[in-house]
Write a protein that holds these residues in place. Structure first.
Motif, PDB file in Angstrom:
ATOM      1  N   THR A   1       0.844  -1.201   0.000  1.00 44.23           N
ATOM      2  CA  THR A   1       0.000   0.000   0.000  1.00 44.23           C
ATOM      3  C   THR A   1       0.872   1.240   0.000  1.00 44.23           C
ATOM      4  O   THR A   1       1.800   1.357   0.805  1.00 44.23           O
ATOM      5  CB  THR A   1      -0.926   0.028   1.226  1.00 44.23           C
ATOM      6  OG1 THR A   1      -1.830  -1.073   1.165  1.00 44.23           O
ATOM      7  CG2 THR A   1      -1.741   1.310   1.242  1.00 44.23           C
ATOM      8  N   ALA A   2       0.582   2.165  -0.911  1.00 52.26           N
ATOM      9  CA  ALA A   2       1.255   3.453  -0.974  1.00 52.26           C
ATOM     10  C   ALA A   2       0.275   4.518  -0.492  1.00 52.26           C
ATOM     11  O   ALA A   2      -0.817   4.668  -1.058  1.00 52.26           O
ATOM     12  CB  ALA A   2       1.714   3.750  -2.395  1.00 52.26           C
ATOM     13  N   PHE A   3       0.648   5.252   0.545  1.00 48.75           N
ATOM     14  CA  PHE A   3      -0.209   6.297   1.113  1.00 48.75           C
ATOM     15  C   PHE A   3       0.199   7.663   0.558  1.00 48.75           C
ATOM     16  O   PHE A   3       1.384   7.924   0.328  1.00 48.75           O
ATOM     17  CB  PHE A   3      -0.105   6.321   2.639  1.00 48.75           C
ATOM     18  CG  PHE A   3      -0.614   5.083   3.310  1.00 48.75           C
ATOM     19  CD1 PHE A   3      -1.974   4.825   3.413  1.00 48.75           C
ATOM     20  CD2 PHE A   3       0.272   4.149   3.844  1.00 48.75           C
ATOM     21  CE1 PHE A   3      -2.437   3.683   4.034  1.00 48.75           C
ATOM     22  CE2 PHE A   3      -0.180   3.001   4.472  1.00 48.75           C
ATOM     23  CZ  PHE A   3      -1.546   2.775   4.570  1.00 48.75           C
TER      24      PHE A   3
ATOM     25  N   ARG B   1      -0.113  10.284  -5.889  1.00 53.92           N
ATOM     26  CA  ARG B   1      -0.907  10.714  -7.040  1.00 53.92           C
ATOM     27  C   ARG B   1      -0.331  10.042  -8.277  1.00 53.92           C
ATOM     28  O   ARG B   1       0.631  10.526  -8.874  1.00 53.92           O
ATOM     29  CB  ARG B   1      -0.892  12.232  -7.195  1.00 53.92           C
ATOM     30  CG  ARG B   1      -1.818  12.714  -8.307  1.00 53.92           C
ATOM     31  CD  ARG B   1      -2.027  14.218  -8.248  1.00 53.92           C
ATOM     32  NE  ARG B   1      -3.046  14.659  -9.169  1.00 53.92           N
ATOM     33  CZ  ARG B   1      -3.578  15.866  -9.184  1.00 53.92           C
ATOM     34  NH1 ARG B   1      -3.167  16.763  -8.295  1.00 53.92           N
ATOM     35  NH2 ARG B   1      -4.505  16.208 -10.055  1.00 53.92           N
ATOM     36  N   PRO B   2      -0.900   8.904  -8.680  1.00 53.08           N
ATOM     37  CA  PRO B   2      -0.362   8.174  -9.833  1.00 53.08           C
ATOM     38  C   PRO B   2      -0.457   9.010 -11.104  1.00 53.08           C
ATOM     39  O   PRO B   2      -1.244   9.965 -11.184  1.00 53.08           O
ATOM     40  CB  PRO B   2      -1.272   6.934  -9.913  1.00 53.08           C
ATOM     41  CG  PRO B   2      -1.920   6.828  -8.581  1.00 53.08           C
ATOM     42  CD  PRO B   2      -2.042   8.226  -8.073  1.00 53.08           C
ATOM     43  N   PRO B   3       0.333   8.677 -12.119  1.00 56.48           N
ATOM     44  CA  PRO B   3       0.260   9.410 -13.385  1.00 56.48           C
ATOM     45  C   PRO B   3      -1.153   9.365 -13.959  1.00 56.48           C
ATOM     46  O   PRO B   3      -1.781   8.310 -14.041  1.00 56.48           O
ATOM     47  CB  PRO B   3       1.246   8.645 -14.285  1.00 56.48           C
ATOM     48  CG  PRO B   3       2.187   7.968 -13.336  1.00 56.48           C
ATOM     49  CD  PRO B   3       1.375   7.629 -12.125  1.00 56.48           C
TER      50      PRO B   3
ATOM     51  N   LEU C   1      -5.981   5.306 -13.455  1.00 50.24           N
ATOM     52  CA  LEU C   1      -4.832   4.476 -13.104  1.00 50.24           C
ATOM     53  C   LEU C   1      -4.752   3.269 -14.025  1.00 50.24           C
ATOM     54  O   LEU C   1      -3.656   2.871 -14.442  1.00 50.24           O
ATOM     55  CB  LEU C   1      -4.928   4.038 -11.643  1.00 50.24           C
ATOM     56  CG  LEU C   1      -3.796   3.130 -11.143  1.00 50.24           C
ATOM     57  CD1 LEU C   1      -2.438   3.779 -11.356  1.00 50.24           C
ATOM     58  CD2 LEU C   1      -3.996   2.778  -9.667  1.00 50.24           C
ATOM     59  N   ALA C   2      -5.897   2.670 -14.367  1.00 49.36           N
ATOM     60  CA  ALA C   2      -5.896   1.520 -15.274  1.00 49.36           C
ATOM     61  C   ALA C   2      -5.314   1.908 -16.635  1.00 49.36           C
ATOM     62  O   ALA C   2      -4.510   1.168 -17.213  1.00 49.36           O
ATOM     63  CB  ALA C   2      -7.308   0.967 -15.427  1.00 49.36           C
TER      64      ALA C   2
ATOM     65  N   GLN D   1       6.545   0.543  -8.849  1.00 49.57           N
ATOM     66  CA  GLN D   1       7.463   1.619  -9.226  1.00 49.57           C
ATOM     67  C   GLN D   1       6.763   2.732  -9.998  1.00 49.57           C
ATOM     68  O   GLN D   1       7.285   3.851 -10.068  1.00 49.57           O
ATOM     69  CB  GLN D   1       8.617   1.042 -10.048  1.00 49.57           C
ATOM     70  CG  GLN D   1       9.586   0.214  -9.209  1.00 49.57           C
ATOM     71  CD  GLN D   1      10.616  -0.521 -10.039  1.00 49.57           C
ATOM     72  OE1 GLN D   1      10.452  -0.678 -11.261  1.00 49.57           O
ATOM     73  NE2 GLN D   1      11.675  -0.988  -9.397  1.00 49.57           N
ATOM     74  N   VAL D   2       5.601   2.444 -10.587  1.00 48.94           N
ATOM     75  CA  VAL D   2       4.802   3.513 -11.189  1.00 48.94           C
ATOM     76  C   VAL D   2       4.303   4.459 -10.101  1.00 48.94           C
ATOM     77  O   VAL D   2       4.220   5.677 -10.297  1.00 48.94           O
ATOM     78  CB  VAL D   2       3.619   2.922 -11.982  1.00 48.94           C
ATOM     79  CG1 VAL D   2       2.677   4.014 -12.461  1.00 48.94           C
ATOM     80  CG2 VAL D   2       4.132   2.114 -13.161  1.00 48.94           C
ATOM     81  N   LEU D   3       3.982   3.918  -8.938  1.00 53.77           N
ATOM     82  CA  LEU D   3       3.524   4.738  -7.817  1.00 53.77           C
ATOM     83  C   LEU D   3       4.675   5.437  -7.117  1.00 53.77           C
ATOM     84  O   LEU D   3       4.523   6.558  -6.635  1.00 53.77           O
ATOM     85  CB  LEU D   3       2.766   3.864  -6.808  1.00 53.77           C
ATOM     86  CG  LEU D   3       1.611   3.017  -7.368  1.00 53.77           C
ATOM     87  CD1 LEU D   3       1.023   2.144  -6.277  1.00 53.77           C
ATOM     88  CD2 LEU D   3       0.542   3.905  -7.980  1.00 53.77           C
TER      89      LEU D   3
END
Length: 417
Positions: A35-37, A40-42, A108-109, A180-182
């Motif tokens: 889990t990444a808290f 803001r993903p691309p 995100l998808a 790693q995207v996050l």
């Protein structure tokens, strides 16, 4: 569950979300994953309180701050929410937080798919706080990949288990690229992800296969050996072969002179994506795109011809409602041209690729056309996918939540000739 804190929580209830997920503990005994808290993903329309990456799905978590604790929250996707009977007024953003969660999951998808990552489904959990005694969601909305819950360990855990049910687990290497995207500075190792329930390999475990080893016999040895000297299994095989030969001769004799019928029709090819079944009804492949497009898109193809065009129309159902999906896959010479086409096709009023129904290739009971359809466009390398979705036998709208979610699923369809 491994935890990564990338930034401050964008909402007040974000602290409760972090505390609830942290209670699951490390390892896969409860749920596993990463889990990444505060990330803001691309492509995300807003900062997210959390993104949960699980072996069988990805979940975006949005926190919504209520003005005060609520006894009842009615949370439909199509209309504004009500809090204890009072409408929830929003001055910005989507019509309600559930729709905003769906949009964040879809963004995100698209970002993951554009990077060629493991095709895990992306769902959303909307957490309302500081407290919500009862959250009511329409049954049909539960099939659209969104859960609205109060900020507690048990409710978020139950929602995550319901949403992360993809049929194939994501192996450690694609999972690491996804994380790693996050967080580009992620220091997790493959061993860390294996401890969180991600399989180390996607290969089939042949140790569990049901196999039988038979002794090898050559044709000469089998012909030279008398039947009484063959092993019992070979005797049985020989007897069955003889019986089949006799049955074949008798069958030929009984059917001699009768008119023969053609082969049985093959069933329409079907594909299943995130629990939704798509049946391919019509398909076509062409070398020219200009002849099968219109508007500004057609003029673009006249200046930059495509390499190939693959189109298909699928029949499906969403929560019992019949729908149709049209997909066009365009291959162009290079990625720069694909980016230009994607931007043009995704803009309003610029035309598009003609669907097969409009060219008269429908079927009885199929859709009348793809007017007022919802659309999704995606570029992967030098290919552009354009998906349109409509309800069959009822009105459609481009901003229909169900059709928009269906279009995102349609981006993963593969037409078969």
């Amino acid at each position: 569950m491994r935890l990564m804190r990338l930034g401050a929580e964008p909402t007040r209830v974000g602290a409760d979300i972090r505390a609830a997920i942290s209670a699951w503990g490390a390892g896969c005994s409860v749920l596993g994953g990463v889990t990444a808290f505060g990330c803001r993903p691309p492509g995300s329309p807003r900062p997210l309180d959390a993104v949960i990456v699980l072996p069988r799905g990805v979940i975006v978590v949005l926190g919504i701050d209520l003005p005060q604790p609520a006894l009842r929250v009615d949370a439909p996707l199509q209309t504004p929410w009500t809090i204890d009977g009072w409408p929830m007024v929003r001055t910005e953003g989507a019509v309600n937080p559930g729709l905003e969660g769906l949009e964040s999951a879809a963004a995100l998808a698209r970002s993951l798919q554009s990077r060629g990552l493991e095709p895990l489904p992306v769902a959303a959990i909307v957490v309302v706080g500081p407290y919500a005694g009862q959250v009511i969601q329409p049954t049909t909305d539960l099939h659209r990949g969104v859960r609205v819950v109060s900020p507690s360990t048990t409710t978020i855990l139950a929602a995550a288990r319901e949403l992360a049910t993809y049929e194939f687990p994501c192996p450690v290497e694609p999972a690491l690229r996804l994380v790693q995207v996050l967080d580009e500075t992620c220091e997790l190792s493959l061993a860390d992800l294996a401890e969180e329930g991600f399989p180390e390999s996607a290969a089939t475990d042949l140790a569990t296969a049901d196999t039988v080893l038979l002794p090898k016999y050559t044709e000469q040895s089998a012909m030279a050996a008398p039947l009484w000297r063959l092993p019992p299994r070979i005797k049985l095989i020989a007897a069955v072969a003889a019986l089949l030969l006799i049955c074949g001769v008798v069958g030929m004799w009984l059917t001699l002179g009768r008119p023969t019928t053609g082969p049985a029709p093959q069933p329409a090819p079907t594909q299943r994506i995130d629990g939704v079944e798509f049946t391919q009804m019509v398909a076509a492949r062409d070398a020219s795109c200009a002849r099968h497009s219109f508007g500004d898109v057609q003029r673009w193809f006249q200046q930059q011809p495509c390499r190939s065009l693959t189109r298909a129309v699928f029949d499906t159902q969403v929560s019992g409602r019949p729908a149709a999906v049209s997909i066009a896959i365009v291959e162009v010479p290079d990625q720069q041209a694909a980016s230009e086409l994607r931007e043009l096709a995704d803009a309003a009023g610029t035309g598009g690729v003609t669907d097969l129904i409009a060219e008269g290739k429908g079927w009885p009971g199929g859709p009348d056309g793809f007017d007022n359809s919802a659309q999704a466009v995606q570029r992967t390398g030098n290919q552009v996918r354009i998906v349109q979705t409509v309800w069959r036998h009822r009105s459609s709208a481009p901003d229909d939540v169900g059709l928009r979610a269906l279009a995102e699923h349609g981006l993963r369809l593969t037409p078969q000739s």
